[in-house]
Design a protein around this motif. Structure first.
Motif, PDB file in Angstrom:
ATOM      1  N   GLY A  81      13.165  63.071 -19.179  1.00 26.61           N
ATOM      2  CA  GLY A  81      13.285  63.980 -20.237  1.00 26.61           C
ATOM      3  C   GLY A  81      13.317  62.183 -21.166  1.00 26.61           C
ATOM      4  N   GLU A  82      13.911  60.792 -21.081  1.00 26.34           N
ATOM      5  CA  GLU A  82      14.168  59.575 -21.303  1.00 26.34           C
ATOM      6  C   GLU A  82      12.659  58.965 -21.574  1.00 26.34           C
ATOM      7  N   ALA A  83      13.572  58.534 -23.166  1.00 23.20           N
ATOM      8  CA  ALA A  83      12.337  58.357 -23.609  1.00 23.20           C
ATOM      9  C   ALA A  83      12.100  56.728 -23.043  1.00 23.20           C
ATOM     10  N   LYS A  84      12.772  56.120 -22.667  1.00 18.53           N
ATOM     11  CA  LYS A  84      13.180  54.849 -22.058  1.00 18.53           C
ATOM     12  C   LYS A  84      13.243  54.756 -20.365  1.00 18.53           C
ATOM     13  N   VAL A  85      11.964  54.405 -19.540  1.00 14.79           N
ATOM     14  CA  VAL A  85      12.602  54.076 -17.904  1.00 14.79           C
ATOM     15  C   VAL A  85      11.805  52.507 -17.360  1.00 14.79           C
ATOM     16  N   GLN A  86      13.435  52.871 -16.978  1.00 23.80           N
ATOM     17  CA  GLN A  86      13.179  51.235 -16.144  1.00 23.80           C
ATOM     18  C   GLN A  86      12.863  50.767 -14.779  1.00 23.80           C
ATOM     19  N   LEU A  87      11.213  50.088 -14.712  1.00 19.39           N
ATOM     20  CA  LEU A  87      11.172  49.858 -13.280  1.00 19.39           C
ATOM     21  C   LEU A  87      11.730  48.716 -12.533  1.00 19.39           C
ATOM     22  N   ARG A  88      12.734  49.208 -11.036  1.00 22.88           N
ATOM     23  CA  ARG A  88      12.650  47.529 -10.465  1.00 22.88           C
ATOM     24  C   ARG A  88      11.650  47.794  -9.596  1.00 22.88           C
ATOM     25  N   GLY A  89      11.572  45.643  -9.499  1.00 21.24           N
ATOM     26  CA  GLY A  89      11.291  45.372  -8.301  1.00 21.24           C
ATOM     27  C   GLY A  89       9.573  44.768  -9.199  1.00 21.24           C
ATOM     28  N   ILE A  90       9.500  44.893 -10.063  1.00 24.04           N
ATOM     29  CA  ILE A  90       8.320  44.601 -10.721  1.00 24.04           C
ATOM     30  C   ILE A  90       8.168  43.782 -11.707  1.00 24.04           C
ATOM     31  N   ASP A  91       7.371  42.696 -11.677  1.00 25.52           N
ATOM     32  CA  ASP A  91       7.703  41.495 -12.728  1.00 25.52           C
ATOM     33  C   ASP A  91       6.501  42.066 -14.050  1.00 25.52           C
ATOM     34  N   SER A  92       6.689  41.669 -15.577  1.00 24.97           N
ATOM     35  CA  SER A  92       6.243  41.844 -16.402  1.00 24.97           C
ATOM     36  C   SER A  92       4.581  41.532 -16.777  1.00 24.97           C
ATOM     37  N   THR A  93       4.190  40.418 -15.625  1.00 25.28           N
ATOM     38  CA  THR A  93       3.043  39.894 -15.840  1.00 25.28           C
ATOM     39  C   THR A  93       2.007  41.175 -14.827  1.00 25.28           C
ATOM     40  N   THR A  94       2.940  41.348 -13.708  1.00 22.81           N
ATOM     41  CA  THR A  94       2.446  42.776 -12.919  1.00 22.81           C
ATOM     42  C   THR A  94       2.575  44.584 -13.921  1.00 22.81           C
ATOM     43  N   LEU A  95       3.520  44.567 -14.260  1.00 21.96           N
ATOM     44  CA  LEU A  95       3.225  45.912 -14.807  1.00 21.96           C
ATOM     45  C   LEU A  95       2.064  46.146 -15.982  1.00 21.96           C
ATOM     46  N   ASP A  96       2.497  44.812 -17.125  1.00 18.30           N
ATOM     47  CA  ASP A  96       0.882  44.912 -17.996  1.00 18.30           C
ATOM     48  C   ASP A  96      -0.423  44.758 -17.189  1.00 18.30           C
ATOM     49  N   GLN A  97      -0.482  44.182 -16.150  1.00 17.22           N
ATOM     50  CA  GLN A  97      -2.062  44.585 -14.935  1.00 17.22           C
ATOM     51  C   GLN A  97      -2.235  45.928 -14.694  1.00 17.22           C
ATOM     52  N   LEU A  98      -0.656  46.597 -14.582  1.00 14.26           N
ATOM     53  CA  LEU A  98      -1.499  48.165 -13.738  1.00 14.26           C
ATOM     54  C   LEU A  98      -1.248  48.998 -15.038  1.00 14.26           C
ATOM     55  N   ILE A  99      -0.879  48.825 -15.749  1.00 14.98           N
ATOM     56  CA  ILE A  99      -0.952  49.705 -17.234  1.00 14.98           C
ATOM     57  C   ILE A  99      -2.113  49.892 -17.652  1.00 14.98           C
ATOM     58  N   LEU A 100      -2.789  48.469 -17.455  1.00 17.33           N
ATOM     59  CA  LEU A 100      -4.323  48.735 -18.275  1.00 17.33           C
ATOM     60  C   LEU A 100      -4.983  48.835 -16.941  1.00 17.33           C
ATOM     61  N   TYR A 101      -4.878  48.752 -15.285  1.00 18.13           N
ATOM     62  CA  TYR A 101      -5.744  49.175 -14.670  1.00 18.13           C
ATOM     63  C   TYR A 101      -5.522  51.026 -14.688  1.00 18.13           C
ATOM     64  N   VAL A 102      -4.465  51.402 -15.005  1.00 22.68           N
ATOM     65  CA  VAL A 102      -4.275  52.894 -15.286  1.00 22.68           C
ATOM     66  C   VAL A 102      -5.414  53.237 -16.543  1.00 22.68           C
ATOM     67  N   TYR A 103      -5.310  52.649 -17.670  1.00 19.73           N
ATOM     68  CA  TYR A 103      -5.994  53.459 -18.481  1.00 19.73           C
ATOM     69  C   TYR A 103      -8.015  53.316 -18.736  1.00 19.73           C
ATOM     70  N   THR A 104      -7.782  51.754 -17.903  1.00 24.67           N
ATOM     71  CA  THR A 104      -9.334  51.888 -17.518  1.00 24.67           C
ATOM     72  C   THR A 104     -10.022  51.215 -17.172  1.00 24.67           C
ATOM     73  N   GLY A 105      -9.404  51.638 -14.887  1.00 23.87           N
ATOM     74  CA  GLY A 105      -9.489  51.236 -13.913  1.00 23.87           C
ATOM     75  C   GLY A 105     -10.231  49.636 -13.701  1.00 23.87           C
ATOM     76  N   GLU A 106      -9.534  49.006 -14.523  1.00 25.11           N
ATOM     77  CA  GLU A 106      -9.765  47.782 -13.940  1.00 25.11           C
ATOM     78  C   GLU A 106      -8.833  46.754 -13.321  1.00 25.11           C
ATOM     79  N   VAL A 107      -9.173  45.763 -13.185  1.00 26.81           N
ATOM     80  CA  VAL A 107      -7.970  44.659 -13.091  1.00 26.81           C
ATOM     81  C   VAL A 107      -8.723  43.491 -11.975  1.00 26.81           C
ATOM     82  N   HIS A 108      -8.061  42.246 -12.984  1.00 27.40           N
ATOM     83  CA  HIS A 108      -8.491  40.949 -12.443  1.00 27.40           C
ATOM     84  C   HIS A 108      -7.092  40.296 -11.477  1.00 27.40           C
TER      85      HIS A 108
END
Length: 582
Positions: free
Chosen positions: A71-98
């Motif tokens: 029910g929260e508007a913001k969810v905090q993830l631990r053990g992941i850096d910002s660059t890796t998070l961007d790549q993961l979210i891009l993978y979720v929406y496009t199925g692609e990652v370099h």
């Protein structure tokens, strides 16, 4: 493709799912209809809960259960850096990652935690493609941390396949005793036992005080029967560190008796390594043919190798000289070619020269010459010794003399002469005895004798027998029997030294002589030679036949590359050369 049915048309839009994801990614990038912000510390990425929940069991549990984050508007993830998070979210929406060397590890850790198994395996595949002997042990450790079985399996295979290179890496010294034991005890380890021993010793000495207690357990994993006796003599037998361990001393004494004693080996304590332990799986038997006379009866320098796995013949480095009626034996993974007459030399005289061939290097070198120049002689090997027997000397006389080469001390010495000097007998060693079957005298008459040399006593005795009438025939040890293969006859005789009896085996197709014979596995292979036709003509052969003692039958293995006779036919057991890691 659309599919027609009786009640209509099933329309399939193959691009719909990917177009939908593309549209959703556009909405995400413009913060349209996003309903959750995924955060890594201060870094925020707006997303759609339903997309995240659909992509991963981790997010499904987070947003579709009674967790606080649902029910929260913001969810905090631990053990992941910002660059890796961007790549993961891009993978979720496009199925692609370099995937790159820089991001593969953080991506792998994140996909493991957030449960994206396909991306996790893609990262594993990338790491497998980057494996080398210098990093494979580290990859095994990493795979255990990440619980990645595919990476662990492949990295371990690299470590075993390229063990000599791996053994030279710093990572090997950092293994724990259990890890090193698993490698040294593996049948799939590909490397000479000398390298296994060196790796074991380097590991122990890296932290001697802490690791000395593991010496006996690890030393027993070195397969000493496959160590070159000269290496054992110079680098293992009197090693001070091994001598400091009573249990290792027992292993050493047992090995010395088996390797160097010409006498029987008495029973020893349970601490001994199993002396009849099989070679590692990487060892293979190769059939080697060398010298002899081919096609137009010209003496050849050719050396041919037959690989059972590929059923192919290939050429190796040629003999250093064109030799007529030399002999050859295998000893310690090398081939020794002894004596003969050098064809084309200014003076055609018997030679005392010894040439040694390394299959690993595909090179010849000159060895210690025999005491007596001889040709048409016979040679055989036993333990660390080579016996060179009889033949024709410089004065064209039939010799009864025998000399023995000690490969550890690199010396030849004269031994007791045979009772009756003969040419072209069949020769084999079994149970501490050297057997000479038949042969011919100076008038080329068959000699119906078995001459037996007791190796440890340096004494001969002879037995007359009507069963023997072979000339220019090889003998091989097949199981517990010595098999005499032809010799101006089709007959195959198996001699049992224990009962002193002959057993007749299935005949060859032709009356055969001047052929070669060797054992690979449990079967007998016969190569080339000459056959006596029904109208008493002599024909050269290129035949290649196999005898199976279990079924007492012969089968053709095809043809040699050319007709060949008076050649050496040997089995050489070694580890095939592993190409440099790409």
């Amino acid at each position: 493709m659309d599919e027609e049915s009786a009640d209509g048309l099933l329309f399939k839009d193959r691009d719909f799912s990917s177009d939908l994801l593309r549209q959703l990614n556009g909405l995400r990038q413009n913060r349209i209809l996003t309903d959750v912000i995924v955060c890594v510390e201060a870094w925020e990425v707006p997303c759609h809960r339903n997309v995240l929940a659909s992509s991963s069991p981790y997010f499904r549990a987070m947003f579709c259960s009674n967790f606080r984050e649902s029910g929260e508007a913001k969810v905090q993830l631990r053990g992941i850096d910002s660059t890796t998070l961007d790549q993961l979210i891009l993978y979720v929406y496009t199925g692609e990652v370099h995937i790159t060397a820089e991001n593969v590890l953080p991506l792998m850790e994140a996909t493991s935690m957030l449960q994206y198994p396909k991306l996790f395996e893609a990262c594993s595949s990338y790491l497998q493609s980057q494996l080398t002997p210098s990093n494979c042990l580290g990859m095994v450790r990493l795979s255990e941390i990440l619980s990645c079985e595919t990476l662990k399996k492949t990295a371990r295979e690299v470590a075993l396949t390229y063990f000599p290179e791996v053994a030279a890496s710093a990572d090997l010294k950092e293994l724990c005793a259990l890890e090193l034991r698993d490698y040294l005890g593996d049948d799939g380890l590909c490397g000479e036992e000398e390298k296994v021993f060196e790796a074991f010793m380097a590991w122990v000495k890296h932290d001697l005080q802490a690791r000395k207690r593991y010496m006996q357990e690890l030393f027993k994993l070195v397969r000493l029967p496959y160590i070159h006796p000269a290496f054992f003599h110079h680098f293992i037998a009197n090693d001070a560190l091994l001598q400091s361990s009573p249990s290792c001393q027992v292993i050493l004494e047992t090995a010395k008796r088996h390797m160097f004693s010409l006498y029987g080996t008495p029973s020893v304590p349970d601490l001994q390594p199993p002396w009849h332990v099989p070679p590692r799986n990487s060892y293979q038997d190769f059939l080697i043919l060398l010298g002899g006379r081919k096609d137009n009866q010209q003496t050849t320098r050719d050396v041919l190798l037959y690989n059972r796995q590929t059923d192919q013949w290939q050429s190796l480095a040629k003999l250093p000289a064109r030799l007529y009626k030399a002999t050859a034996v295998t000893l310690h993974r090398s081939i020794y070619v002894l004596g003969g007459v050098a064809v084309g030399a200014e003076k055609s005289a018997p030679s005392p020269h010894v040439y040694i061939f390394s299959l690993k290097l595909n090179q010849w070198r000159l060895g210690r010459p025999m005491l007596v120049a001889r040709y048409s002689h016979r040679s055989t090997a036993h333990k660390s010794f080579i016996f060179s027997i009889g033949g024709i000397g410089k004065g064209q006389e039939v010799m009864g003399s025998m000399e023995r080469y000690d490969s550890i001390c690199d010396v030849w010495e004269s031994m007791a002469s045979m009772p009756v000097g003969v040419l072209h007998p069949a020769v084999a060693v079994k149970d501490q005895r050297l057997y000479l079957f038949g042969g011919e005298d100076i008038m080329q008459n068959p000699v119906r004798l078995i001459q037996v040399y007791h190796i440890s006593r340096n004494t001969w005795f002879k037995m007359e027998t009507r069963m023997i009438k072979n000339v220019c025939a090889p003998a091989v040890v097949l199981g517990e029997r010595i098999v005499i293969v032809g010799g101006y006859t089709r007959r195959i005789l198996a001699y049992d030294p224990q009962s002193n009896k002959f057993i007749k085996c299935a005949d060859m197709k032709d009356r055969r002589m001047h052929h070669g014979a060797a054992v690979m596995g449990s079967k007998l292979y016969v190569t080339g030679g000459r056959r006596l036709t029904t109208d008493c003509n002599i024909e050269d052969l290129a035949s290649f036949d196999c005898y199976d003692p279990e079924t007492d039958t012969w089968t053709s293995q095809g043809q040699l590359p050319h007709k060949l006779f008076d050649h050496a036919c040997l089995t050489l057991q070694c580890i095939p050369h592993t190409s440099t890691f790409p």
